[in-house]
Design a protein around this motif. Structure first.
Motif, PDB file in Angstrom:
ATOM      1  N   GLU A   1       0.637  -1.107  -0.418  1.00 10.76           N
ATOM      2  CA  GLU A   1       0.365   0.298   0.479  1.00 10.76           C
ATOM      3  C   GLU A   1       0.746   1.035   0.058  1.00 10.76           C
ATOM      4  N   ARG A   2       1.303   1.179   0.661  1.00  7.40           N
ATOM      5  CA  ARG A   2       3.088   2.699   0.714  1.00  7.40           C
ATOM      6  C   ARG A   2       3.450   2.821  -0.482  1.00  7.40           C
TER       7      ARG A   2
ATOM      8  N   GLU B   1       2.303   6.452  -7.349  1.00  2.00           N
ATOM      9  CA  GLU B   1       0.749   7.588  -7.415  1.00  2.00           C
ATOM     10  C   GLU B   1       1.251   9.041  -7.389  1.00  2.00           C
ATOM     11  N   GLU B   2       2.826   9.168  -6.819  1.00  2.00           N
ATOM     12  CA  GLU B   2       2.703  10.533  -6.091  1.00  2.00           C
ATOM     13  C   GLU B   2       4.145  10.805  -6.895  1.00  2.00           C
ATOM     14  N   LYS B   3       4.716   9.770  -7.157  1.00  2.00           N
ATOM     15  CA  LYS B   3       6.307  10.014  -8.527  1.00  2.00           C
ATOM     16  C   LYS B   3       5.581  10.276  -9.835  1.00  2.00           C
ATOM     17  N   TYR B   4       4.206   9.136  -9.940  1.00  2.00           N
ATOM     18  CA  TYR B   4       3.759   9.302 -11.451  1.00  2.00           C
ATOM     19  C   TYR B   4       2.358   9.700 -11.317  1.00  2.00           C
ATOM     20  N   PRO B   5       2.276  10.628 -11.670  1.00  2.00           N
ATOM     21  CA  PRO B   5       0.737  11.190 -11.371  1.00  2.00           C
ATOM     22  C   PRO B   5      -0.039  10.388 -12.948  1.00  2.00           C
TER      23      PRO B   5
END
Length: 112
Positions: free
Chosen positions: A91-92, A98-102
């Motif tokens: 999950e982490r 997701e944050e690194k590759y929007p």
């Protein structure tokens, strides 16, 4: 089945056979690498198209599934020995990805 359930089953299976003494972090990491090698043998020298055709054979699909399962089992046991909660770790990591590759930034004209 979640990772915690898988961990419980894998540890129980291992412990019933008295294999824990062999399941050191180093040995488990090596076992993961060995199993990945066995998985890669199914894909060596094949094109993606050939692989997708080959996996239509139920026997070959099962063999590949067995190698993937071996990798997951060894990774689960490695995480257990290191005190890593796989549900939390996955999950982490997904959140970090997701944050690194929007999604909006990674779409090409071909993907739209």
């Amino acid at each position: 089945m979640n990772f915690k359930e898988l961990e419980e089953k894998a540890v129980k299976f291992r412990d019933e056979r008295l294999w824990r003494k062999y399941h050191t972090p180093k040995n488990l990491a090596i076992s993961v690498a060995v199993e990945v090698g066995e998985l890669l043998e199914h894909f060596q020298w094949e094109t993606d198209k050939e692989i997708l055709e080959k996996v239509k054979n139920p026997k070959i699909k099962e063999e590949i599934g067995d190698e993937i399962a071996d990798i997951i089992i060894y990774l689960t046991l490695l995480a257990h020995e290191l005190g890593i909660d796989l549900d939390e770790a996955v999950e982490r990591k997904l959140k970090k990805n997701e944050e690194k590759y929007p999604a909006r930034e990674n779409k090409t004209a071909r993907d739209r």
